[in-house]
Design a protein around this motif. Structure first.
Motif, PDB file in Angstrom:
ATOM      1  N   ILE A   2       0.914  -1.157   0.026  1.00 13.62           N
ATOM      2  CA  ILE A   2      -0.047  -0.094  -0.073  1.00 13.62           C
ATOM      3  C   ILE A   2       0.879   1.273  -0.003  1.00 13.62           C
ATOM      4  O   ILE A   2       1.892   1.259   0.910  1.00 13.62           O
ATOM      5  N   PRO A   3       0.632   2.137  -0.753  1.00 14.29           N
ATOM      6  CA  PRO A   3       1.702   3.381  -0.899  1.00 14.29           C
ATOM      7  C   PRO A   3       1.452   4.207   0.377  1.00 14.29           C
ATOM      8  O   PRO A   3       0.268   4.286   0.919  1.00 14.29           O
ATOM      9  N   LEU A   4       2.704   4.700   0.717  1.00 13.85           N
ATOM     10  CA  LEU A   4       2.368   5.787   1.715  1.00 13.85           C
ATOM     11  C   LEU A   4       1.733   6.957   1.516  1.00 13.85           C
ATOM     12  O   LEU A   4       0.691   7.322   2.339  1.00 13.85           O
ATOM     13  N   LEU A   5       1.789   7.532   0.302  1.00 11.39           N
ATOM     14  CA  LEU A   5       0.925   8.583  -0.100  1.00 11.39           C
ATOM     15  C   LEU A   5       0.440   8.356  -1.729  1.00 11.39           C
ATOM     16  O   LEU A   5       1.270   7.894  -2.493  1.00 11.39           O
ATOM     17  N   GLU A   6      -0.416   8.884  -1.924  1.00 12.82           N
ATOM     18  CA  GLU A   6      -1.056   8.290  -3.270  1.00 12.82           C
ATOM     19  C   GLU A   6      -2.167   9.553  -3.710  1.00 12.82           C
ATOM     20  O   GLU A   6      -2.857   9.930  -3.039  1.00 12.82           O
ATOM     21  N   LEU A   7      -1.912   9.758  -5.065  1.00 15.76           N
ATOM     22  CA  LEU A   7      -3.002  10.538  -5.812  1.00 15.76           C
ATOM     23  C   LEU A   7      -3.481   9.979  -6.920  1.00 15.76           C
ATOM     24  O   LEU A   7      -2.920   9.176  -7.568  1.00 15.76           O
ATOM     25  N   VAL A  56      -8.617  20.001  -3.773  1.00 14.33           N
ATOM     26  CA  VAL A  56      -8.739  19.533  -5.548  1.00 14.33           C
ATOM     27  C   VAL A  56     -10.228  19.618  -6.020  1.00 14.33           C
ATOM     28  O   VAL A  56     -10.976  19.610  -5.149  1.00 14.33           O
ATOM     29  N   ALA A  57     -10.258  19.860  -7.209  1.00 15.21           N
ATOM     30  CA  ALA A  57     -11.540  19.791  -7.808  1.00 15.21           C
ATOM     31  C   ALA A  57     -12.016  18.534  -8.031  1.00 15.21           C
ATOM     32  O   ALA A  57     -13.245  18.145  -8.221  1.00 15.21           O
ATOM     33  N   ALA A  58     -11.192  17.731  -8.323  1.00 13.18           N
ATOM     34  CA  ALA A  58     -11.572  16.067  -8.613  1.00 13.18           C
ATOM     35  C   ALA A  58     -10.455  15.314  -8.188  1.00 13.18           C
ATOM     36  O   ALA A  58      -9.376  15.447  -8.207  1.00 13.18           O
ATOM     37  N   GLY A  59     -10.894  13.897  -7.797  1.00 10.92           N
ATOM     38  CA  GLY A  59      -9.805  12.915  -7.423  1.00 10.92           C
ATOM     39  C   GLY A  59      -9.714  12.808  -6.130  1.00 10.92           C
ATOM     40  O   GLY A  59     -10.426  13.246  -5.352  1.00 10.92           O
ATOM     41  N   GLN A  60      -8.675  11.738  -5.782  1.00 10.23           N
ATOM     42  CA  GLN A  60      -8.376  11.426  -4.250  1.00 10.23           C
ATOM     43  C   GLN A  60      -7.098  11.679  -3.963  1.00 10.23           C
ATOM     44  O   GLN A  60      -6.266  11.396  -4.702  1.00 10.23           O
ATOM     45  N   VAL A  61      -6.920  11.934  -2.553  1.00 10.28           N
ATOM     46  CA  VAL A  61      -5.676  12.057  -2.039  1.00 10.28           C
ATOM     47  C   VAL A  61      -5.648  10.848  -0.942  1.00 10.28           C
ATOM     48  O   VAL A  61      -6.663  10.805   0.027  1.00 10.28           O
ATOM     49  N   LEU A  62      -4.632   9.891  -0.898  1.00  8.82           N
ATOM     50  CA  LEU A  62      -4.608   8.912   0.086  1.00  8.82           C
ATOM     51  C   LEU A  62      -3.370   8.914   0.978  1.00  8.82           C
ATOM     52  O   LEU A  62      -2.271   9.047   0.233  1.00  8.82           O
ATOM     53  N   MET A  63      -3.424   8.262   2.276  1.00  8.93           N
ATOM     54  CA  MET A  63      -2.408   8.012   3.024  1.00  8.93           C
ATOM     55  C   MET A  63      -2.571   6.639   3.518  1.00  8.93           C
ATOM     56  O   MET A  63      -3.612   6.482   4.430  1.00  8.93           O
ATOM     57  N   ASP A  64      -1.497   5.667   3.306  1.00  7.35           N
ATOM     58  CA  ASP A  64      -1.682   4.426   3.881  1.00  7.35           C
ATOM     59  C   ASP A  64      -3.049   3.860   3.297  1.00  7.35           C
ATOM     60  O   ASP A  64      -3.773   3.009   4.221  1.00  7.35           O
ATOM     61  N   GLY A  65      -3.546   4.135   2.121  1.00  9.21           N
ATOM     62  CA  GLY A  65      -4.643   3.525   1.534  1.00  9.21           C
ATOM     63  C   GLY A  65      -6.084   4.276   2.265  1.00  9.21           C
ATOM     64  O   GLY A  65      -6.985   3.775   1.649  1.00  9.21           O
ATOM     65  N   ALA A  66      -6.001   4.950   2.955  1.00  9.19           N
ATOM     66  CA  ALA A  66      -7.073   5.847   3.688  1.00  9.19           C
ATOM     67  C   ALA A  66      -7.299   7.070   3.064  1.00  9.19           C
ATOM     68  O   ALA A  66      -6.270   7.995   2.585  1.00  9.19           O
ATOM     69  N   ASN A  73      -8.832  17.667  11.502  1.00 13.86           N
ATOM     70  CA  ASN A  73      -8.753  17.145  12.949  1.00 13.86           C
ATOM     71  C   ASN A  73      -7.488  16.332  13.017  1.00 13.86           C
ATOM     72  O   ASN A  73      -6.533  16.301  12.543  1.00 13.86           O
ATOM     73  N   ALA A  74      -8.124  15.040  13.594  1.00 12.98           N
ATOM     74  CA  ALA A  74      -6.971  14.109  13.889  1.00 12.98           C
ATOM     75  C   ALA A  74      -6.126  13.634  12.611  1.00 12.98           C
ATOM     76  O   ALA A  74      -5.018  13.346  12.524  1.00 12.98           O
ATOM     77  N   ALA A  75      -6.980  13.394  11.608  1.00 13.48           N
ATOM     78  CA  ALA A  75      -6.273  12.626  10.400  1.00 13.48           C
ATOM     79  C   ALA A  75      -5.227  13.852   9.686  1.00 13.48           C
ATOM     80  O   ALA A  75      -4.244  13.167   9.255  1.00 13.48           O
ATOM     81  N   LEU A  76      -5.619  15.014   9.698  1.00 14.96           N
ATOM     82  CA  LEU A  76      -4.857  15.821   9.215  1.00 14.96           C
ATOM     83  C   LEU A  76      -3.609  16.252   9.993  1.00 14.96           C
ATOM     84  O   LEU A  76      -2.160  16.284   9.771  1.00 14.96           O
ATOM     85  N   ARG A  77      -3.770  15.801  11.438  1.00 15.23           N
ATOM     86  CA  ARG A  77      -2.717  16.116  12.371  1.00 15.23           C
ATOM     87  C   ARG A  77      -1.686  14.851  12.458  1.00 15.23           C
ATOM     88  O   ARG A  77      -0.341  14.792  12.286  1.00 15.23           O
ATOM     89  N   ALA A  78      -2.106  13.638  11.963  1.00 14.55           N
ATOM     90  CA  ALA A  78      -1.413  12.510  11.612  1.00 14.55           C
ATOM     91  C   ALA A  78      -0.690  12.743  10.282  1.00 14.55           C
ATOM     92  O   ALA A  78       0.726  12.369  10.169  1.00 14.55           O
ATOM     93  N   LEU A  79      -1.222  13.225   9.369  1.00 17.01           N
ATOM     94  CA  LEU A  79      -0.290  13.564   8.232  1.00 17.01           C
ATOM     95  C   LEU A  79       0.671  14.673   8.294  1.00 17.01           C
ATOM     96  O   LEU A  79       1.687  14.281   7.835  1.00 17.01           O
ATOM     97  N   ARG A  80       0.534  15.744   9.028  1.00 19.69           N
ATOM     98  CA  ARG A  80       1.501  16.817   9.562  1.00 19.69           C
ATOM     99  C   ARG A  80       2.703  15.654  10.167  1.00 19.69           C
ATOM    100  O   ARG A  80       3.756  16.457  10.044  1.00 19.69           O
ATOM    101  N   ARG A  81       2.285  14.881  11.039  1.00 24.61           N
ATOM    102  CA  ARG A  81       3.503  14.281  11.778  1.00 24.61           C
ATOM    103  C   ARG A  81       4.440  13.367  10.859  1.00 24.61           C
ATOM    104  O   ARG A  81       5.569  13.183  10.959  1.00 24.61           O
TER     105      ARG A  81
END
Length: 258
Positions: A2-7, A56-66, A73-81
């Motif tokens: 699973i990619p760490l980051l994915e567009l 984004v206007a369309a599409g998805q951004v994923l981290m660890d498949g999520a 909030n919490a999801a964004l803080r995890a990304l920043r860390r």
């Protein structure tokens, strides 16, 4: 894996203009991906999308498949860390009113959980990691060279213990001799901390040194991607060939083999 980051098929619009069009990228854990293209091709916009600084206007951004396309909030803080950035110009990236100690301490204080003694030990360790001794601890940005400032920026990015560094032309504002030192430092830090890199650059030779994979961006579209050796030595797209031709002396049709 699973990619760490994915567009996935990401489009970014500024008014009627599409700065990025249906772009897809994947950064695997511990991998190094180079993102290249001429100025205005959308490289920095994609970096901002990955950091969730740009909607984004369309599409998805994923981290660890999520999906984190609209993370809060919490999801964004995890990304920043887990995902930190090193910007192009270290001269403007540091607050001139903060000492080296305070600049590196800031993300650690935001995270919390460290006593004063452990905080100081962590800062000392980070500075040692980037090749700066304790004599730099209480210096201010105006007392540092360009290379020293970029080392402080890298130490600050490492402070939260990220899994990935997004590097936006991190050597282009530095003297050539200093560029080589910073590139060598990044290579050592990647191995030591098992970091993933997304490396944005105009310099194809630097991408070849730091990355295993490369993606070529043209007018907001990913036109070619693959292993660095394959893309740089046998480019499939006309635009990639034009990029190579623009940075190589006449009569040379490839970069030196890695």
């Amino acid at each position: 894996m699973i990619p760490l980051l994915e567009l996935r098929d990401v489009t970014v619009r500024f008014g009627a203009h599409a700065a990025v069009r249906e772009a897809s990228l994947a950064l695997q854990p511990g991998a190094a991906l180079g993102l290249v293209g001429e100025s205005g091709s959308g490289k920095s916009t994609l970096l901002r999308v990955l950091l969730r600084l740009q909607d984004v206007a369309a599409g998805q951004v994923l981290m660890d498949g999520a999906e984190i396309t609209t993370a809060r909030n919490a999801a964004l803080r995890a990304l920043r860390r887990d995902v930190q950035v090193v910007f192009q110009n270290p001269h403007s990236a540091l607050n001139p009113r903060l000492s080296v100690h305070d600049a590196v301490a800031e993300p650690l204080l935001i995270q919390g959980g460290l006593s004063r003694t452990k905080l100081r030990a962590r800062i000392d360790g980070l500075l040692d990691d980037v090749g700066l001794g304790p004599e730099f601890l209480w210096r201010y940005p105006h007392e540092l060279s360009g290379g020293q400032k970029q080392r402080v920026c890298i130490a600050r990015a490492l402070a939260p213990g990220p899994r990935a560094l997004l590097l936006d032309e991190p050597t282009s504002a530095l003297d050539v001799s200093v560029q080589a030192q910073i590139i060598d430092l990044l290579r050592r830090l990647r191995a030591r901390h098992q970091l993933a890199f997304l490396f944005i650059s105009h310099n194809l030779a630097v991408v070849q040194l730091l990355c295993e994979e490369i993606a070529v961006l043209r007018q907001g579209e990913v036109v070619e991607r693959g292993p660095v050796a394959a893309v740089l030595h046998a480019p499939a797209h006309d635009y990639t060939r034009a990029l190579l031709a623009s940075v190589l002396p006449p009569g040379i049709n490839r970069l030196a083999a890695p």
